[in-house]
Design a protein around this motif. Structure first.
Motif, PDB file in Angstrom:
ATOM      1  N   GLU A 116     -17.359   3.074 -61.695  1.00  0.00           N
ATOM      2  CA  GLU A 116     -16.478   2.141 -60.996  1.00  0.00           C
ATOM      3  C   GLU A 116     -16.605   2.271 -59.491  1.00  0.00           C
ATOM      4  O   GLU A 116     -16.501   1.287 -58.752  1.00  0.00           O
ATOM      5  CB  GLU A 116     -15.004   2.379 -61.384  1.00  0.00           C
ATOM      6  CG  GLU A 116     -14.650   1.971 -62.788  1.00  0.00           C
ATOM      7  CD  GLU A 116     -14.875   3.109 -63.770  1.00  0.00           C
ATOM      8  OE1 GLU A 116     -15.561   4.093 -63.394  1.00  0.00           O
ATOM      9  OE2 GLU A 116     -14.372   3.033 -64.905  1.00  0.00           O
ATOM     10  N   HIS A 117     -16.784   3.483 -59.024  1.00  0.00           N
ATOM     11  CA  HIS A 117     -16.760   3.679 -57.577  1.00  0.00           C
ATOM     12  C   HIS A 117     -18.151   3.852 -56.986  1.00  0.00           C
ATOM     13  O   HIS A 117     -18.301   4.312 -55.858  1.00  0.00           O
ATOM     14  CB  HIS A 117     -15.861   4.865 -57.234  1.00  0.00           C
ATOM     15  CG  HIS A 117     -14.472   4.673 -57.750  1.00  0.00           C
ATOM     16  ND1 HIS A 117     -13.644   3.687 -57.245  1.00  0.00           N
ATOM     17  CD2 HIS A 117     -13.778   5.276 -58.741  1.00  0.00           C
ATOM     18  CE1 HIS A 117     -12.493   3.718 -57.901  1.00  0.00           C
ATOM     19  NE2 HIS A 117     -12.551   4.661 -58.823  1.00  0.00           N
ATOM     20  N   HIS A 118     -19.147   3.482 -57.760  1.00  0.00           N
ATOM     21  CA  HIS A 118     -20.502   3.517 -57.222  1.00  0.00           C
ATOM     22  C   HIS A 118     -20.765   2.243 -56.452  1.00  0.00           C
ATOM     23  O   HIS A 118     -20.178   1.194 -56.710  1.00  0.00           O
ATOM     24  CB  HIS A 118     -21.520   3.645 -58.354  1.00  0.00           C
ATOM     25  CG  HIS A 118     -21.671   5.038 -58.853  1.00  0.00           C
ATOM     26  ND1 HIS A 118     -20.650   5.751 -59.407  1.00  0.00           N
ATOM     27  CD2 HIS A 118     -22.747   5.877 -58.863  1.00  0.00           C
ATOM     28  CE1 HIS A 118     -21.065   6.956 -59.757  1.00  0.00           C
ATOM     29  NE2 HIS A 118     -22.340   7.053 -59.430  1.00  0.00           N
ATOM     30  N   TYR A 119     -21.672   2.354 -55.489  1.00  0.00           N
ATOM     31  CA  TYR A 119     -22.099   1.158 -54.745  1.00  0.00           C
ATOM     32  C   TYR A 119     -23.352   0.593 -55.386  1.00  0.00           C
ATOM     33  O   TYR A 119     -24.112   1.339 -56.021  1.00  0.00           O
ATOM     34  CB  TYR A 119     -22.358   1.513 -53.278  1.00  0.00           C
ATOM     35  CG  TYR A 119     -21.073   1.691 -52.520  1.00  0.00           C
ATOM     36  CD1 TYR A 119     -20.515   0.620 -51.820  1.00  0.00           C
ATOM     37  CD2 TYR A 119     -20.405   2.906 -52.523  1.00  0.00           C
ATOM     38  CE1 TYR A 119     -19.317   0.772 -51.157  1.00  0.00           C
ATOM     39  CE2 TYR A 119     -19.207   3.059 -51.850  1.00  0.00           C
ATOM     40  CZ  TYR A 119     -18.660   1.984 -51.164  1.00  0.00           C
ATOM     41  OH  TYR A 119     -17.486   2.120 -50.505  1.00  0.00           O
ATOM     42  N   PRO A 120     -23.577  -0.714 -55.238  1.00  0.00           N
ATOM     43  CA  PRO A 120     -24.724  -1.331 -55.912  1.00  0.00           C
ATOM     44  C   PRO A 120     -26.036  -0.589 -55.690  1.00  0.00           C
ATOM     45  O   PRO A 120     -26.828  -0.457 -56.615  1.00  0.00           O
ATOM     46  CB  PRO A 120     -24.757  -2.739 -55.301  1.00  0.00           C
ATOM     47  CG  PRO A 120     -23.344  -3.038 -54.989  1.00  0.00           C
ATOM     48  CD  PRO A 120     -22.737  -1.722 -54.571  1.00  0.00           C
ATOM     49  N   PRO A 154     -23.282  -5.422 -51.203  1.00  0.00           N
ATOM     50  CA  PRO A 154     -23.644  -3.992 -51.206  1.00  0.00           C
ATOM     51  C   PRO A 154     -22.587  -3.107 -50.555  1.00  0.00           C
ATOM     52  O   PRO A 154     -22.636  -1.901 -50.697  1.00  0.00           O
ATOM     53  CB  PRO A 154     -24.957  -3.955 -50.419  1.00  0.00           C
ATOM     54  CG  PRO A 154     -25.015  -5.227 -49.674  1.00  0.00           C
ATOM     55  CD  PRO A 154     -24.202  -6.227 -50.417  1.00  0.00           C
ATOM     56  N   TRP A 155     -21.641  -3.720 -49.833  1.00  0.00           N
ATOM     57  CA  TRP A 155     -20.633  -2.900 -49.167  1.00  0.00           C
ATOM     58  C   TRP A 155     -19.372  -2.716 -50.028  1.00  0.00           C
ATOM     59  O   TRP A 155     -18.412  -2.112 -49.586  1.00  0.00           O
ATOM     60  CB  TRP A 155     -20.256  -3.504 -47.816  1.00  0.00           C
ATOM     61  CG  TRP A 155     -19.826  -4.935 -47.910  1.00  0.00           C
ATOM     62  CD1 TRP A 155     -18.576  -5.401 -48.119  1.00  0.00           C
ATOM     63  CD2 TRP A 155     -20.663  -6.072 -47.803  1.00  0.00           C
ATOM     64  NE1 TRP A 155     -18.580  -6.762 -48.167  1.00  0.00           N
ATOM     65  CE2 TRP A 155     -19.851  -7.207 -47.967  1.00  0.00           C
ATOM     66  CE3 TRP A 155     -22.039  -6.268 -47.586  1.00  0.00           C
ATOM     67  CZ2 TRP A 155     -20.352  -8.506 -47.925  1.00  0.00           C
ATOM     68  CZ3 TRP A 155     -22.534  -7.544 -47.546  1.00  0.00           C
ATOM     69  CH2 TRP A 155     -21.696  -8.657 -47.710  1.00  0.00           C
ATOM     70  N   LEU A 156     -19.404  -3.278 -51.243  1.00  0.00           N
ATOM     71  CA  LEU A 156     -18.273  -3.097 -52.151  1.00  0.00           C
ATOM     72  C   LEU A 156     -18.706  -2.264 -53.349  1.00  0.00           C
ATOM     73  O   LEU A 156     -19.864  -2.329 -53.780  1.00  0.00           O
ATOM     74  CB  LEU A 156     -17.757  -4.456 -52.641  1.00  0.00           C
ATOM     75  CG  LEU A 156     -17.226  -5.430 -51.585  1.00  0.00           C
ATOM     76  CD1 LEU A 156     -16.742  -6.712 -52.256  1.00  0.00           C
ATOM     77  CD2 LEU A 156     -16.097  -4.808 -50.793  1.00  0.00           C
ATOM     78  N   VAL A 198     -17.407 -10.899 -45.288  1.00  0.00           N
ATOM     79  CA  VAL A 198     -18.825 -11.025 -45.603  1.00  0.00           C
ATOM     80  C   VAL A 198     -19.665 -10.734 -44.362  1.00  0.00           C
ATOM     81  O   VAL A 198     -20.377  -9.735 -44.300  1.00  0.00           O
ATOM     82  CB  VAL A 198     -19.164 -12.412 -46.168  1.00  0.00           C
ATOM     83  CG1 VAL A 198     -20.635 -12.507 -46.508  1.00  0.00           C
ATOM     84  CG2 VAL A 198     -18.319 -12.696 -47.396  1.00  0.00           C
ATOM     85  N   THR A 199     -19.551 -11.590 -43.360  1.00  0.00           N
ATOM     86  CA  THR A 199     -20.408 -11.420 -42.189  1.00  0.00           C
ATOM     87  C   THR A 199     -20.276 -10.018 -41.608  1.00  0.00           C
ATOM     88  O   THR A 199     -21.272  -9.323 -41.394  1.00  0.00           O
ATOM     89  CB  THR A 199     -20.023 -12.434 -41.097  1.00  0.00           C
ATOM     90  OG1 THR A 199     -19.895 -13.711 -41.686  1.00  0.00           O
ATOM     91  CG2 THR A 199     -21.081 -12.474 -40.027  1.00  0.00           C
ATOM     92  N   PHE A 200     -19.043  -9.607 -41.370  1.00  0.00           N
ATOM     93  CA  PHE A 200     -18.857  -8.324 -40.713  1.00  0.00           C
ATOM     94  C   PHE A 200     -19.383  -7.151 -41.536  1.00  0.00           C
ATOM     95  O   PHE A 200     -20.231  -6.396 -41.048  1.00  0.00           O
ATOM     96  CB  PHE A 200     -17.375  -8.138 -40.352  1.00  0.00           C
ATOM     97  CG  PHE A 200     -17.114  -6.875 -39.614  1.00  0.00           C
ATOM     98  CD1 PHE A 200     -17.505  -6.745 -38.281  1.00  0.00           C
ATOM     99  CD2 PHE A 200     -16.508  -5.796 -40.230  1.00  0.00           C
ATOM    100  CE1 PHE A 200     -17.285  -5.571 -37.587  1.00  0.00           C
ATOM    101  CE2 PHE A 200     -16.281  -4.617 -39.548  1.00  0.00           C
ATOM    102  CZ  PHE A 200     -16.669  -4.506 -38.223  1.00  0.00           C
ATOM    103  N   PRO A 201     -18.940  -6.986 -42.793  1.00  0.00           N
ATOM    104  CA  PRO A 201     -19.497  -5.852 -43.528  1.00  0.00           C
ATOM    105  C   PRO A 201     -21.010  -5.964 -43.743  1.00  0.00           C
ATOM    106  O   PRO A 201     -21.690  -4.944 -43.820  1.00  0.00           O
ATOM    107  CB  PRO A 201     -18.744  -5.880 -44.860  1.00  0.00           C
ATOM    108  CG  PRO A 201     -18.114  -7.216 -44.943  1.00  0.00           C
ATOM    109  CD  PRO A 201     -17.894  -7.677 -43.555  1.00  0.00           C
ATOM    110  N   ALA A 202     -21.520  -7.196 -43.802  1.00  0.00           N
ATOM    111  CA  ALA A 202     -22.958  -7.347 -44.048  1.00  0.00           C
ATOM    112  C   ALA A 202     -23.775  -6.850 -42.868  1.00  0.00           C
ATOM    113  O   ALA A 202     -24.878  -6.340 -43.048  1.00  0.00           O
ATOM    114  CB  ALA A 202     -23.304  -8.800 -44.357  1.00  0.00           C
TER     115      ALA A 202
END
Ligand SMILES: Nc1ncnc2c1ncn2[C@@H]1O[C@H](COP(=O)(O)OP(=O)(O)OP(=O)(O)O)[C@@H](O)[C@H]1O
Ligand SMILES: Nc1ncnc2c1ncn2[C@@H]1O[C@H](COP(=O)(O)OP(=O)(O)OP(=O)(O)O)[C@@H](O)[C@H]1O
Ligand SMILES: [Mg+2]
Ligand SMILES: [Mg+2]
Lengths: 328, 311, 248, 311, 248
Positions: free
Chosen positions: C121-125, C83-85, B226-230
């Motif tokens: 599926e592979h789109h980001y938010p 947002p990074w997933l 969480v922290t790192f990717p955020a």
């Protein structure tokens, strides 16, 4: 340009405090550049002398941190007279900057220092070692190479590094280098701190060693020869005084250099072989040798006629020690 | 001196971006693009992606390249004119020709290339060190209010110390050569980096931690997932800034007994009274700096980082 | 649903909560049946979010007892997707306990189909619209072993028409995968459209001013009579029938 | 534990920069604070102001000061211990006592004060110059996409040039003394400032310009009454960053034949082989830098700037 | 109002608009009477904002003619207040043409009273709640010599209860200072509560699918019959009565 509210209230620079105030007789002024090394000792002494004794010119000494900056200042004619290492002056002349050497700053004044505990006893022992020099265009570099040749050492036998002189003692202390060849007081510092030892005095390898000279811009020589005459006389007399009153000289320049007086006093008084401030007339013979070495090393590209480089017209016939009184 | 294979490995990425100059500079220091008048919240995805595609291609790459080149060319022309009409004496401003000549000289002798590798190596090591230490420290400080309060004054104090002032200590502690140079680069880039990352962490929306709590993330998972990717987008920005500092510092760092490197080249040129060579080295430093900056920007295109620059 | 009648998923007994001196909730009693949809409405700042935090066990009540039976997941008003997933990875968060990789993948595929996001599926938010993002959040909290969903104004950032559609969506998804839901909203129409039971809170310190059962089947048309009637009653309880701007 | 940190995180922004000495650091590079869990949009004003007041006082000032002081003290103690047990020889690390002594010496002679004024003066002039030129240029570039595209590569190029490399030109063009030092400070701080302001302008919400258009603002009014105030918070941040650079550069800048100044003091101490004096000057530089940084933070409290740090 | 019957503030004749190839609006005809309140609803992305931009003269139509009679001011969905100005200074923007300082100050005082924000004159927008900010925006556009207000989803960022109150507020303020209003919203209930005339736009390329007159007096209760009837009709036109999530 500067807002200086403190001029009125705060005590002035220590440099100014030792002055008795400007010489009221002086009608002319000249700024002379120098570095805080004992090779340039006569510069602040002359500064001091011009303000405390009767002379026609007030000399202001301006301290610099390194030679490249001095060169830039000279090129920009921000200083028209300065102390400078001789090969650099030759290089300047070679590049068409009209400078002349009017006088020398000192004789000797440099040593090769090695670590106290090392078993380096002579040049030969330096093989495979790292040695620091202040600049490729320093006479130290030239002389060192001559010495290597004398001892049959090849260029690659010694690893040279260029270091700012103030960093040399620390580098030696930390073991980063095995020795260095530079002007005072950076040699004395290592000795006093107890990790350095003199391997050679400059005069042992090169009698009458020269490292720095008084370099004057031709414009000044042409425009104000009287000032130059005053300057050379002042330096000569300061030198004569310093030679005799070594301890007082150390005392006098310490605030100019912002250096520890003890170190300076050690340089000047511990060993008369270290440095001398007499016989400062530049001789073509000495310079030719320097030039030869520079060309041999490939650092100087062409031979500047030495009579163009040296201008000894301003050197006074007889030199009396300056009449300087240092208050204790 | 440096292994050839390592040299090549290091150089390849550089080549890649040398040919696609200077886009994306707009991202510098700004992570969020502006909101606009139209509310696209409810637009369908087809629309969104189409819009993005069009905006990407809406202005040709070429025009993006032409303008900067015109500016650079006019700078060079101005410079040529100045030296042609001798407005400054040649010792005060070397002519473009002289600089070109010394460039050729340095290039042929192989010294320039060698110097580039040496400098890049030093900056890379110093910078990687400060990233390796600075990022975890920044993350940690960012999440601990007390620690942050305790250490910010110290970090800030050291931030203001010039690498030049550290030189004597660099020599005493790290002798001469690469190590003190790396130390100086580290000292110059570490503190701003920690401060920036620390601030970035403090601005992570609390909701992400809340969600992590809901899904029962362990505290290690929380930090790494969480922290790192955020803060990753902001970490990239911070790295760019601190890399910029590291690169500027190279000239100061190579004062201490280096025998090669671009910064040393400048010192040598100055000592040898070769202003033309100095200018040549300055140009190389500037261009390389810009180039590596562009490399960092490539990161911002990675899909799991890009969100930080898009919303 | 009738056979689960006696399972109480959430039980609040005499719960009060204060924030360092600020009295927020006073003596709440509430029981939520398994499969029930409870909607909480109330003036802003009255303590609705605090109530959800109590229900999820995120904070402990100052007095009284909270009992939770089941795994709880929450949908927040703000975008809680990472947002990074990617969509898929976000949904997979809800399946962390599923060790069987194949099963997990099938489950993800099912969920993506359920929310009609095949192909994304592979789109980001940030590449999705607001409504799509909220559907992904729904899939994330519904995934795996969750029993109870807490929803804190999940649709309030959407525009009206999308909001309207999302309500139907929620109803449809819950039909397929029944869950116990506690839903907080400001929107009275929304409450009336969705709730089995509406809990109206008073201003702070909040107590329950009205419990209202709505028994019509879902989905409900917003202009259907039962919704209008419920809306009218809630508006009345909240004193919003002819509001003035003074206390906005 | 999470609940608490979330709450604290939420409460931070306002509190943080009111009392504690160094807190605005969090603002460093980040102008917007995070969104938080509670939707306070509809809270009545009484509530909002109450919350602000309480959060302001929720942690005592004293504890905010105590921690940094403890850290600093332990640093000093560590230093004392190292020199007490002679882990480094005294020429490698001056003792705190020696530094204190040289501090006293410099103070009594008035030189330290003189040097401080001199350096502050140079930094102030160089920095004000770069602000005076950089802010308008940054505003202009920010609003003109083409110009921005054309000039960013150039700005970025110059950003990477070390002030040390500029020294010969500084002397040749501006002679010796104050002017070249000011030039060097200017060169170091100008380009990052322009780039930062330019990026800030590019992120102004378009709606402000739309409103200005609706109310028939002239283009001059738009610049002075919309663009400028809209980026003012970010301008302050950029100024802080670029001031930081200017202050770090003082040591390099005062190589050019200055006869006073803190940076010069460091050079002189080095040339004079006085590591104790050098450390003393480093401490003064660090502390003054921090102090002035705090001055900049005062600006962020101005009501028409503060909004940029609050929302 | 009846005596102003023949003043047409805004006239659109056969207006079409394209954005570089994207057909947005097709052959719109619309006339807005002085003092009338026209509400425009339509699916998202259909071109409502584009229509307002045409009405305000901010963009020129690709074909057709737009006639404007009066000074136009706009309230946007996002916060359009300048955050660096106080409430008073923001309101004063609408009075830029008033040279008489005393008059201006009196006018500002009046407006602040009108929006019930006495005591907040020197607050900055970030110190106010969302509803308060929207009231300041209203005061700003109503100030001075404005004739026509364009409002682009002005209340959609507010929560439901505040939205409800703001509708009443708007009605009250317009009673005191009548203006011609064109109001865009996603919220069908809002349209039904506020409009003299509802214009329903179709999906893109948008034409007018329905014009609907509502003649009851304002303020209208959201559960009153006329509002419900209008809501039902609009939902029907938009096909939202039982929407599915597919096209969210
Ligand atoms: N962590 C906290 N510490 C102190 N006070 C808090 C905290 N969280 C909320 N409050 C206060 O408690 C009250 C209730 O807050 P809560 O967020 O539960 O209300 P809400 O009904 O969810 O409001 P909204 O309608 O705005 O979402 C508010 O006055 C709020 O300021
Ligand atoms: N400046 C522009 N250039 C090109 N296309 C645009 C521009 N502005 C809007 N569009 C496109 O035109 C269409 C209509 O946009 P518009 O903003 O008018 O719709 P809207 O009805 O206001 O949407 P929303 O409900 O989201 O507010 C959209 O597809 C949008 O992408
Ligand atoms: Mg809430
Ligand atoms: Mg719109």
């Amino acid at each position: 340009l500067r807002f200086k509210p403190w001029n009125k209230t705060a005590p002035l620079n220590v440099r100014d405090v030792v002055h008795d105030g400007p010489n009221t007789l002086a009608t002319r002024e000249l700024t002379v550049g120098y570095l805080p090394v004992t090779c340039h000792l006569t510069c602040p002494v002359t500064d001091f002398a011009s303000k405390t004794t009767k002379s026609n010119t007030n000399f202001n000494s301006r301290v610099f941190t390194d030679f490249p900056t001095v060169v830039s200042a000279l090129e920009a004619k921000q200083v028209q007279a300065t102390f400078m290492i001789v090969p650099l002056a030759m290089k300047l002349r070679e590049q068409g900057v009209p400078v002349k050497i009017c006088y020398l700053g000192h004789r000797d004044g440099s040593e090769i220092i090695v670590a106290k505990k090392s078993n380096i006893r002579s040049m030969g022992d330096l093989k495979g070692k790292t040695v620091a020099i202040p600049s490729l265009f320093s006479n130290q570099n030239f002389v060192f190479h001559k010495l290597m040749a004398d001892y049959g050492l090849k260029e690659e036998d010694i690893r040279f590094v260029v270091l700012p002189p103030p960093d040399m003692p620390t580098s030696l202390a930390s073991g980063a280098i095995d020795g260095y060849f530079v002007g005072e007081p950076f040699c004395a510092k290592a000795e006093l701190d107890g990790y350095g030892r003199v391997l050679y005095y400059a005069r042992d390898i090169w009698p009458n060693f020269i490292s720095c000279a008084l370099v004057v811009h031709e414009d000044l020589i042409n425009d104000k020869p009287d000032v130059v005459r005053d300057l050379v006389r002042g330096i000569a007399q300061s030198g004569a005084w310093a030679e005799k009153n070594r301890s007082e000289a150390a005392n006098l320049v310490a605030p100019y250099f912002r250096q520890d007086q003890k170190v300076l006093e050690y340089v000047l008084t511990s060993e008369p072989r270290r440095v001398s401030y007499v016989q400062l007339t530049p001789s073509e013979q000495d310079f030719k040798l320097i030039q030869d070495m520079g060309i041999g090393l490939g650092l100087l590209k062409k031979r500047v006629p030495l009579n163009e480089l040296i201008d000894d017209r301003f050197i006074p016939q007889d030199i009396e020690p300056a009449n300087i009184q240092v208050k204790r | 001196m440096l292994a050839k294979s390592a040299m090549e490995r290091r150089l390849r990425p550089v080549k890649e971006y040398l040919f696609s100059p200077f886009r994306g500079i707009r991202l510098f220091l700004s992570t969020k693009s502006q909101s606009d008048l139209s509310n696209s919240d409810t637009a369908s995805v087809r629309e969104i992606s189409k819009e993005k595609v069009t905006s990407r291609h809406s202005r040709s790459n070429r025009s993006r390249l032409v303008l900067p080149i015109i500016v650079l060319l006019s700078l060079v022309i101005l410079w040529s004119l100045i030296s042609f009409f001798n407005l400054f004496p040649s010792y005060a401003l070397p002519t473009p020709l002289a600089v070109l000549k010394s460039f050729k000289e340095e290039l042929i002798s192989g010294r320039l290339f060698n110097d580039m590798i040496a400098s890049l190596w030093r900056v890379a090591v110093g910078f990687v060190l400060s990233a390796l230490l600075g990022i975890p420290l920044g993350l940690w400080l960012g999440q601990h209010l007390r620690a942050r309060e305790a250490f910010t004054p110290m970090l800030n104090f050291f931030r203001f110390l010039s690498p030049l002032a550290w030189i004597p200590f660099a020599i005493l502690w790290f002798h001469i050569g690469d190590k003190p140079a790396i130390f100086l680069i580290f000292m110059a880039s570490f503190f701003p980096l920690v401060i920036a990352i620390m601030s970035a962490v403090a601005t992570i929306p609390a909701i992400y931690f809340r969600v992590a709590y809901d899904f029962k993330y362990s505290s290690w998972e929380t930090i790494t997932r969480v922290t790192f990717p955020a803060v990753l987008p902001q970490i990239i920005t911070s790295l760019r800034v601190s890399y910029g500092i590291a690169w500027v510092v190279i000239v100061a760092a190579e004062m201490v007994g280096c025998q090669d490197g671009l910064g040393y080249g400048i010192w040598e040129a100055r000592n040898g009274l070769r202003l033309d060579a100095a200018v040549c080295y300055m140009i190389v430093i500037g261009l390389l700096g810009m180039g590596i900056d562009r490399l960092f920007m490539q990161f911002t295109k990675m899909p799991n980082i890009r969100w930080g620059y898009e919303r | 649903m009738s056979d689960e009648n006696e399972i109480w998923r959430l039980t609040l007994e005499n719960v009060s909560h204060d924030y360092s001196g600020l009295a927020v909730l006073r003596n709440l009693n509430l029981r939520v049946k398994a499969g029930e949809m409870v909607v909480i409405v109330g003036p802003s700042g009255c303590g609705k979010t605090t109530l959800l935090n109590l229900l999820s066990g995120y904070i402990k009540p100052s007095s009284g007892s909270v009992e939770i039976d089941g795994v709880i997941r929450t949908v927040y008003q703000q975008d809680g997707l990472f947002p990074w997933l990617t969509v898929e990875q976000n949904i997979a968060m809800g399946l962390r306990n599923l060790d069987d990789k194949q099963k997990r993948e099938r489950e993800i595929k099912d969920l993506v189909e359920l929310i009609h996001l095949e192909g994304f599926e592979h789109h980001y938010p940030h590449q999705l619209s607001g409504g799509m993002r909220q559907r992904v959040e729904l899939a994330r909290v519904i995934a795996g072993d969750s029993d109870i969903l807490l929803m804190d104004e999940p649709f309030s950032a959407l525009d009206y028409q999308t909001r309207l559609r999302m309500r139907y969506e929620l109803v449809r998804i819950l039909k397929k995968r029944p869950r116990t839901v506690v839903f907080v909203t400001h929107d009275i129409e929304e409450a009336a459209q969705l709730a089995d039971k509406v809990i109206v809170l008073s201003t702070r310190p909040a107590h329950i001013s009205r419990k209202l059962n709505i028994n019509t089947d879902r989905p409900r048309n917003p202009t259907s009579d039962s919704v209008i009637a419920a809306t009218r009653e809630i508006l009345d309880v909240l004193g919003l029938e002819t509001p003035t701007g003074k206390d906005i």
